[in-house]
Design an enzyme around this catalytic site. Structure first.
Site, PDB file in Angstrom:
ATOM      1  CD  GLU A  34      -3.111   0.832   2.609  1.00  0.00           C
ATOM      2  OE1 GLU A  34      -3.459   0.089   3.102  1.00  0.00           O
ATOM      3  OE2 GLU A  34      -3.574   2.481   2.765  1.00  0.00           O
ATOM      4  CE  LYS A 217      -6.297  -1.512   5.712  1.00  0.00           C
ATOM      5  NZ  LYS A 217      -5.172  -0.561   5.134  1.00  0.00           N
ATOM      6  CG  ASP A 233       0.262 -16.515  11.988  1.00  0.00           C
ATOM      7  OD1 ASP A 233       0.008 -16.057  10.889  1.00  0.00           O
ATOM      8  OD2 ASP A 233       0.399 -17.699  12.071  1.00  0.00           O
ATOM      9  CG  HIS A 338      -3.841   6.835  -0.291  1.00  0.00           C
ATOM     10  ND1 HIS A 338      -2.835   6.208  -0.221  1.00  0.00           N
ATOM     11  CD2 HIS A 338      -4.786   6.485  -1.693  1.00  0.00           C
ATOM     12  CE1 HIS A 338      -3.307   4.776  -0.586  1.00  0.00           C
ATOM     13  NE2 HIS A 338      -4.298   4.916  -1.205  1.00  0.00           N
TER      14      HIS A 338
HETATM   15  C1  MEV Z   1      -6.009   3.434   5.342  1.00  0.00           C
HETATM   16  O1  MEV Z   1      -4.774   2.628   4.850  1.00  0.00           O
HETATM   17  C2  MEV Z   1      -6.069   3.446   7.318  1.00  0.00           C
HETATM   18  C3  MEV Z   1      -6.577   4.600   7.150  1.00  0.00           C
HETATM   19  O2  MEV Z   1      -7.814   4.662   7.155  1.00  0.00           O
HETATM   20  C4  MEV Z   1      -6.705   4.479   8.941  1.00  0.00           C
HETATM   21  C5  MEV Z   1      -7.714   5.533   9.416  1.00  0.00           C
HETATM   22  O3  MEV Z   1      -9.110   5.801   8.741  1.00  0.00           O
HETATM   23  O4  MEV Z   1      -7.348   5.978  10.757  1.00  0.00           O
HETATM   24  C6  MEV Z   1      -6.267   5.947   6.947  1.00  0.00           C
END
Ligand code: MEV
Length: 385
Positions: A34, A217, A233, A338
């Site tokens: 990513e 995430k 792992d 991004h």
């Molecule tokens: C993207 O990979 C992760 C985010 O969505 C985390 C978040 O929203 O806190 C930017």
């Protein structure tokens, strides 16, 4: 390593900079596809560094193995007999792991829990084991398989499933940091504003599992990337993280629902104070680490030898990755930065090669159109020139 292999799927291995953990500079190897994760960690680590970096600790590397016992005549009496036999059971488990015992690890405790299920009452026996610098799945699984017939005999029961749990609550890592106002400011927002918006973003995640999932995430973006780079792992870590996020943990969880793994509050000096607590069952020894030469290199780059030290750095990575994501979301939004970094991936997908990749990415960024269809047209123009 896996069966029926027909090749390797490779990932970029990047190095994040600026991270200071417990007063020590750590270069962080990250294997991830990513765009912007490595850059975001480096950026977040720079913000935290000015206030002394991240402080991190990790529990001793204790894993829990579980044994399911069924067909019990009297579950409470069976539980009592199993608990009484703890010394003998620990001895049997340790006999299977002489090398681990010699390194200071081995079986530490036996617990047993009576559980009402849709298939009747079960007794679930827990074996706690110090697995030293291993992730520990093999050691724990070997031990619970050896113990299962013995505890079944003691309980007068039938042994069912026996395997470790990934909810490694005895293997928690904790990271905390402070961020001053000045490094948070930017894009026309004052430091005080950014603090307020990050605290509001965290409050939202605390109250809403839809947001908490994405918040976590972002934390796992960094943690998984280090796990993959070091041959660990990452599915086990993910399972543990999300199970832990769903257990009642005092103020972090509202009523035991799914909650953010980190918390952000206003610090005494008006800046931010952040904390992350989560299970991190990671190893620096073991076949999967040794089988991949780059994993050993990654540990060397971090100057890490013990599983505890790796868990500390990974907790620090998760916290700072979260800070970087929240800071971007609270101020400029994540798409601007991004998409600039994503442009190179789009260029590759359109077929660009070598120096064409950067040239094409730059054209898309300057046009503000980062799309594969546009990339194909621009690539043709570059090649026809
Ligand atoms: C993207 O990979 C992760 C985010 O969505 C985390 C978040 O929203 O806190 C930017």
């Amino acid at each position: 390593m896996a069966e029926n292999a027909i090749g390797w799927l490779s990932l970029p291995l990047g190095i994040a900079t600026n991270l200071m953990v417990n007063g020590r500079d750590v270069l962080v190897p990250m294997a991830i596809e990513e765009p912007s994760v490595v850059a975001a960690l480096s950026h977040g680590a720079r913000m935290v560094r000015e206030s002394g970096g991240v402080q991190a600790t990790a529990c001793p590397p204790e894993m829990i193995g579980q044994i399911q016992l069924l067909d019990l005549a009297d579950a409470e009496a069976a539980r009592e007999r199993v608990i009484q036999a703890e010394p003998e059971l620990l001895h049997i488990a340790n006999e299977r792991q002489p090398a681990m015992v010699a390194r200071g690890g081995g079986a530490r405790a036996i617990e047993a829990h009576v559980l009402a299920t849709s298939q009747g009452v079960m007794l679930i026996v827990h074996l706690t084991m110090n697995v030293c610098d291993a992730m520990g799945a093999n050691a724990v699984n070997t031990a619970v398989e050896a113990l299962a017939p013995v505890v079944a005999g003691l309980a007068g029961a039938r042994a069912g499933v026996r395997v470790l749990t990934n909810l490694a609550v005895r293997r928690l890592a904790r990271a905390s940091c402070r961020v001053a106002l000045q490094p948070l400011a930017g894009h026309g927002a004052a430091g005080e504003d950014v603090v307020m918006r990050i605290i509001e973003a965290h409050a939202w995640a605390e109250a809403d599992p839809y947001r908490a999932a994405t918040h976590n995430k972002g934390i796992m973006n960094g943690i998984d990337a280090v796990a993959i780079a070091t041959g660990n792992d990452w599915r086990a870590i993910e399972a543990g993280a999300h199970a832990y996020a769903s257990t009642p943990r005092g103020s972090q969880a509202s009523g035991g629902g799914y909650a953010p793994l980190s918390s952000w509050i206003r610090a005494d000096d008006g800046g931010l104070h952040g904390e992350l607590i989560m299970p991190l069952a990671v190893g620096t020894r073991g076949a999967s680490v040794r089988a991949q030469p780059l994993a050993a290199v990654a540990l060397k780059i971090m100057r890490i030898e013990s599983a505890v030290a790796l868990a500390e750095v990974m907790a620090a990575v998760g916290l700072v990755q979260n800070l970087a994501a929240l800071r971007a979301l609270a101020v400029e939004g994540i798409q601007e930065g991004h998409m600039r970094l994503h442009a190179r991936q789009v260029a590759l997908a359109a077929g660009a090669q070598g120096p064409e990749v950067d040239a094409l990415a730059k054209r898309m960024v300057s046009e503000g159109k980062i799309r594969e269809a546009r990339a194909i047209i621009l690539l043709k123009e570059i090649r026809d020139r």
